[in-house]
Design a protein around this motif. Structure first.
Motif, mmCIF file in Angstrom:
data_model
loop_
_atom_site.group_PDB
_atom_site.id
_atom_site.type_symbol
_atom_site.label_atom_id
_atom_site.label_comp_id
_atom_site.label_asym_id
_atom_site.label_seq_id
_atom_site.Cartn_x
_atom_site.Cartn_y
_atom_site.Cartn_z
ATOM 1 N N TRP A 380 0.998 -1.397 0.228
ATOM 2 C CA TRP A 380 -0.438 0.093 -0.107
ATOM 3 C C TRP A 380 0.776 1.128 -0.100
ATOM 4 O O TRP A 380 2.000 1.288 1.161
ATOM 5 C CB TRP A 380 -1.237 -0.110 0.789
ATOM 6 N N LEU A 381 0.366 2.326 -1.037
ATOM 7 C CA LEU A 381 1.479 3.818 -0.969
ATOM 8 C C LEU A 381 0.319 4.840 -0.829
ATOM 9 O O LEU A 381 -0.990 4.280 -1.666
ATOM 10 C CB LEU A 381 2.158 3.272 -2.245
ATOM 11 N N VAL A 382 1.129 5.568 -0.156
ATOM 12 C CA VAL A 382 -0.134 6.730 0.806
ATOM 13 C C VAL A 382 0.820 8.188 -0.444
ATOM 14 O O VAL A 382 2.192 8.282 0.582
ATOM 15 C CB VAL A 382 -0.279 6.544 2.085
ATOM 16 N N ASN A 383 0.693 8.250 -0.672
ATOM 17 C CA ASN A 383 0.406 10.155 -1.592
ATOM 18 C C ASN A 383 0.236 11.010 -0.965
ATOM 19 O O ASN A 383 -1.760 11.166 -0.801
ATOM 20 C CB ASN A 383 0.621 9.457 -2.576
ATOM 21 N N ASP A 384 0.287 12.537 -1.407
ATOM 22 C CA ASP A 384 -0.329 13.381 -0.587
ATOM 23 C C ASP A 384 -1.413 13.416 -2.404
ATOM 24 O O ASP A 384 -1.407 13.450 -3.686
ATOM 25 C CB ASP A 384 0.873 14.808 -1.056
ATOM 26 N N TYR A 385 -2.590 13.985 -2.015
ATOM 27 C CA TYR A 385 -3.506 13.850 -3.462
ATOM 28 C C TYR A 385 -3.449 15.276 -4.232
ATOM 29 O O TYR A 385 -3.042 16.525 -4.245
ATOM 30 C CB TYR A 385 -5.042 14.417 -2.989
ATOM 31 N N CYS A 386 -3.173 15.018 -5.565
ATOM 32 C CA CYS A 386 -3.081 16.118 -6.274
ATOM 33 C C CYS A 386 -4.232 16.497 -7.091
ATOM 34 O O CYS A 386 -4.689 15.798 -7.905
ATOM 35 C CB CYS A 386 -1.968 15.858 -7.404
ATOM 36 N N ALA A 387 -4.994 17.170 -7.243
ATOM 37 C CA ALA A 387 -5.875 18.143 -6.965
ATOM 38 C C ALA A 387 -6.254 18.414 -8.459
ATOM 39 O O ALA A 387 -7.157 19.096 -9.696
ATOM 40 C CB ALA A 387 -6.807 18.637 -6.833
ATOM 41 N N GLY A 388 -5.433 17.981 -9.633
ATOM 42 C CA GLY A 388 -4.725 18.622 -10.873
ATOM 43 C C GLY A 388 -6.242 17.948 -11.997
ATOM 44 O O GLY A 388 -6.467 16.704 -11.556
ATOM 45 N N THR A 389 -5.542 18.412 -13.197
ATOM 46 C CA THR A 389 -6.528 18.319 -14.475
ATOM 47 C C THR A 389 -5.244 17.558 -14.980
ATOM 48 O O THR A 389 -4.199 17.923 -15.219
ATOM 49 C CB THR A 389 -7.744 18.696 -15.369
ATOM 50 N N ASP A 390 -5.502 16.014 -15.807
ATOM 51 C CA ASP A 390 -5.414 15.719 -16.326
ATOM 52 C C ASP A 390 -5.210 16.379 -17.837
ATOM 53 O O ASP A 390 -5.657 17.028 -18.078
ATOM 54 C CB ASP A 390 -4.984 13.890 -16.709
ATOM 55 N N LEU A 391 -3.993 15.674 -18.658
ATOM 56 C CA LEU A 391 -3.113 16.672 -20.065
ATOM 57 C C LEU A 391 -4.224 16.317 -20.824
ATOM 58 O O LEU A 391 -4.694 17.052 -21.914
ATOM 59 C CB LEU A 391 -2.200 16.948 -20.001
ATOM 60 N N LEU A 392 -4.914 14.843 -21.168
ATOM 61 C CA LEU A 392 -5.752 14.556 -21.999
ATOM 62 C C LEU A 392 -6.931 15.567 -21.742
ATOM 63 O O LEU A 392 -7.679 15.756 -23.120
ATOM 64 C CB LEU A 392 -5.914 13.155 -21.878
ATOM 65 N N SER A 393 -7.494 15.445 -20.596
ATOM 66 C CA SER A 393 -8.997 16.326 -20.216
ATOM 67 C C SER A 393 -8.140 17.894 -20.458
ATOM 68 O O SER A 393 -9.771 18.061 -21.207
ATOM 69 C CB SER A 393 -9.457 16.057 -19.176
ATOM 70 N N LEU A 394 -7.335 18.607 -20.678
ATOM 71 C CA LEU A 394 -7.468 19.572 -20.602
ATOM 72 C C LEU A 394 -7.136 20.087 -21.754
ATOM 73 O O LEU A 394 -6.728 21.229 -22.101
ATOM 74 C CB LEU A 394 -6.263 20.280 -19.268
ATOM 75 N N LEU A 395 -5.944 19.561 -22.506
ATOM 76 C CA LEU A 395 -5.169 19.804 -23.893
ATOM 77 C C LEU A 395 -6.357 19.786 -24.904
ATOM 78 O O LEU A 395 -6.714 19.286 -25.373
ATOM 79 C CB LEU A 395 -4.285 19.703 -23.728
ATOM 80 N N ASP A 396 -6.458 20.891 -25.614
ATOM 81 C CA ASP A 396 -6.828 21.175 -26.869
ATOM 82 C C ASP A 396 -6.110 20.188 -28.744
ATOM 83 O O ASP A 396 -5.187 21.057 -28.280
ATOM 84 C CB ASP A 396 -7.531 22.563 -27.395
ATOM 85 N N PRO A 397 -6.576 19.576 -28.291
ATOM 86 C CA PRO A 397 -5.497 19.044 -29.887
ATOM 87 C C PRO A 397 -5.164 19.602 -30.670
ATOM 88 O O PRO A 397 -4.437 20.116 -31.445
ATOM 89 C CB PRO A 397 -6.262 17.714 -30.241
ATOM 90 N N ALA A 398 -6.020 21.150 -31.137
ATOM 91 C CA ALA A 398 -5.982 21.625 -32.261
ATOM 92 C C ALA A 398 -5.090 23.026 -31.780
ATOM 93 O O ALA A 398 -4.396 23.903 -32.674
ATOM 94 C CB ALA A 398 -7.693 22.334 -31.843
ATOM 95 N N ALA A 399 -4.620 23.577 -30.622
ATOM 96 C CA ALA A 399 -4.373 24.303 -29.944
ATOM 97 C C ALA A 399 -3.035 23.907 -29.650
ATOM 98 O O ALA A 399 -2.307 22.815 -29.165
ATOM 99 C CB ALA A 399 -5.340 25.076 -29.395
ATOM 100 N N GLU A 400 -1.603 24.904 -29.498
ATOM 101 C CA GLU A 400 -0.817 24.883 -28.860
ATOM 102 C C GLU A 400 -1.287 24.919 -27.135
ATOM 103 O O GLU A 400 -1.651 25.362 -26.840
ATOM 104 C CB GLU A 400 0.411 25.697 -28.877
ATOM 105 N N PRO A 401 -0.081 24.254 -25.830
ATOM 106 C CA PRO A 401 -0.050 24.455 -24.632
ATOM 107 C C PRO A 401 -0.734 26.397 -24.217
ATOM 108 O O PRO A 401 0.511 26.255 -25.079
ATOM 109 C CB PRO A 401 0.652 23.342 -24.124
ATOM 110 N N PRO A 402 -1.389 26.426 -23.087
ATOM 111 C CA PRO A 402 -0.794 27.972 -23.137
ATOM 112 C C PRO A 402 0.030 27.927 -22.384
ATOM 113 O O PRO A 402 1.048 26.706 -21.939
ATOM 114 C CB PRO A 402 -2.315 27.627 -21.549
ATOM 115 N N PRO A 403 1.228 29.432 -22.163
ATOM 116 C CA PRO A 403 2.287 29.555 -22.520
ATOM 117 C C PRO A 403 2.692 28.721 -21.083
ATOM 118 O O PRO A 403 3.762 27.967 -20.786
ATOM 119 C CB PRO A 403 2.460 30.508 -21.816
ATOM 120 N N ALA A 404 1.962 29.372 -19.486
ATOM 121 C CA ALA A 404 2.323 28.296 -18.171
ATOM 122 C C ALA A 404 2.429 27.008 -17.933
ATOM 123 O O ALA A 404 3.113 26.987 -17.844
ATOM 124 C CB ALA A 404 1.401 28.779 -17.874
#
Length: 488
Positions: A380-404
């Motif tokens: 069993w591994l215990v990690n902090d939870y990361c509340a982020g959004t995965d890049l597959l859901s977040l990024l638009d294939p038709a555009a470059e990633p936002p600058p940050a």
């Protein structure tokens, strides 16, 4: 601690301990306690600041006149040697005009061992305390650089005085009333008059630079300028590069070894049927979870239920965490894993490796393994939870990633590539944007390669797997193909 609190504590007194009793107490000597010096006087130790079990105890004390002091008690069999070196190191720093807490007394204890007292600097904190909230800032960040510059300038003064320091880390720099002070006289060495040898100066400077994440490479110019401004005979670039490579390799080996043994950073317990490793600062808060991780998984919010692993989000005192159980699919699968380190063990170590390199990943907090002597079962591994959004859901294939996000991806993959680290399953769902950085998760197959050829083969697979997440000839795939380190 206020004067009234000191008086109340003194009125309560405490047991009289000696070096043998402190050794027997391990990590938790009772406080307050009294200690008797060789001249017959007694000091009241009010609280502990650091304990090296069986070796050294550092704390705040009150002398017979009611003055607060910092006391360092040397209690192991080599106590006289370490006490003498500490005494001489403080004297050398003071003689060279290097700010350090003033020595008040240095005596033998009445029943073996030695004590050293210095001024107690009320309200002081360490450079490490200032660094922690800034550690995730962008490399070369102006605020963080301004915090660090005085330490490098102070090291230049140390070297200019013909002194070196064998244990340079942010915790050995104190901040008090606008001044930076160097501590730990036991690590100070005097090299006589004249210029400090280049190899020694490079080693010290590399030791301090190695405290920074590797992502800072290329952003240390102002820090080195501050050092050189205080020390005209700075080591050359080649000598510093060699020393930094050696220091980083040693620091990585040492840190990863600590993740599996009981020490000041990690609490480790071993039984015939169970192994537990936990970040020591989190041990008390995670005790109930580690005693029965399956119960916490059942009570938590299920994120994944698979044959090979089960993942759930749990809350511990309001803090979100992720518990990942590594399952055994069948008797055959169980037999194949018996003699090998578990996938949980591997992820535990790789998470700490990434954190040491400054690569964003949820902090690994604890590991539990089922064992039957040398044989291993589930983990069993215990990690902090990361509340982020995965890049597959977040990024638009038709555009470059936002600058940050683009900047974070460049830094992430440049660091991974430079350190010869492959992920092994580089799906876009294993990259999470938390609003400030791209975090890498699911480290079961991660590996740091010794050879360039081995890494090149693994990187080709990683790169191909990442690009396959988006349509061929899409703007996003074209951008990644151009910006990622090339496939060799």
């Amino acid at each position: 601690m206020t004067t009234a609190m000191l008086a109340d504590t003194a009125a309560g007194d405490g047991p009289l301990l000696d070096a043998a009793a402190l050794r027997a107490a391990g990590r938790k000597p009772p406080t307050p306690f009294r200690i008797r010096l060789g001249d017959g006087s007694e000091l009241l130790v009010l609280r502990l600041l650091r304990v090296l079990p069986g070796k050294r105890v550092v704390g705040e004390c009150m002398d017979a006149d009611g003055a607060r002091r910092l006391i360092k008690l040397f209690i192991d069999k080599h106590n006289a040697r370490h006490w003498q070196r500490e005494h001489e190191g403080i004297a050398a720093l003071a003689a060279a005009g290097i700010p350090t807490p003033a020595l008040v007394a240095a005596q033998a204890l009445a029943a073996g061992g030695h004590a050293l007292l210095t001024d107690f600097l009320d309200g002081a904190d360490t450079l490490l305390d200032g660094w922690r909230p800034l550690a995730d800032a962008a490399p070369g960040d102006a605020v963080t650089t301004a915090l660090l510059i005085p330490a490098f300038a102070l090291l230049g003064r140390v070297h200019a005085a013909g002194l070196s320091h064998d244990d340079l880390h942010f915790g050995n720099f104190l901040r008090h009333n606008g001044r930076l002070l160097l501590i730990d006289g036991d690590a100070v060495r005097r090299h006589g008059a004249g210029v400090l040898a280049e190899k020694t100066a490079a080693r010290d400077l590399a030791m301090l630079l190695a405290q920074l994440p590797r992502t800072w490479d290329g952003h240390t110019g102002p820090l080195l300028a501050a050092y050189r401004g205080s020390h005209a005979q700075a080591p050359g670039d080649a000598a510093l590069a060699r020393a930094l490579k050696a220091e980083r390799a040693w620091r990585l080996r040492d840190y990863l070894a600590k993740t599996g043994r009981d020490c000041s950073l990690f609490k480790v317990s071993r039984r015939f049927d169970r192994f537990i490793a936990v970040v020591r600062a989190q041990a008390d808060g995670l005790a109930a979870l580690l005693a029965d991780p399956d119960r916490q998984i059942d009570a938590g919010r299920l994120l994944k239920r698979g044959n090979t692993c089960t993942v759930a989000r749990v809350d511990v005192d309001g803090r979100p965490m992720v518990v990942k159980r590594y399952n055994l699919k069948s008797a055959r699968h169980a037999l194949s894993r018996l003699w090998r380190p578990s996938r949980g063990w591997h992820s535990w170590r790789e998470g700490h490796r990434l954190r040491l390199f400054g690569i964003p990943t949820p902090a690994p907090l604890a590991l539990v393994e089922e064992r039957w002597g040398p044989l291993r079962g589930r983990a069993w591994l215990v990690n902090d939870y990361c509340a982020g959004t995965d890049l597959l859901s977040l990024l638009d294939p038709a555009a470059e990633p936002p600058p940050a996000i683009a900047a974070s991806l460049r830094t992430l993959f440049a660091t991974l590539h430079r350190e010869r680290i492959s992920h092994g399953d580089l799906k876009a769902t294993n990259l999470l944007w938390d609003g400030s950085a791209v975090n890498l998760i699911d480290l079961d197959a991660m590996r740091q390669h010794r050879s360039a050829a081995s890494h090149a083969r693994a990187w080709r697979r990683d790169r191909h797997r990442l690009l396959r997440n988006w349509p061929q000839d899409s703007a996003l795939q074209h951008w990644l193909d151009a910006e990622l380190p090339p496939a060799a």
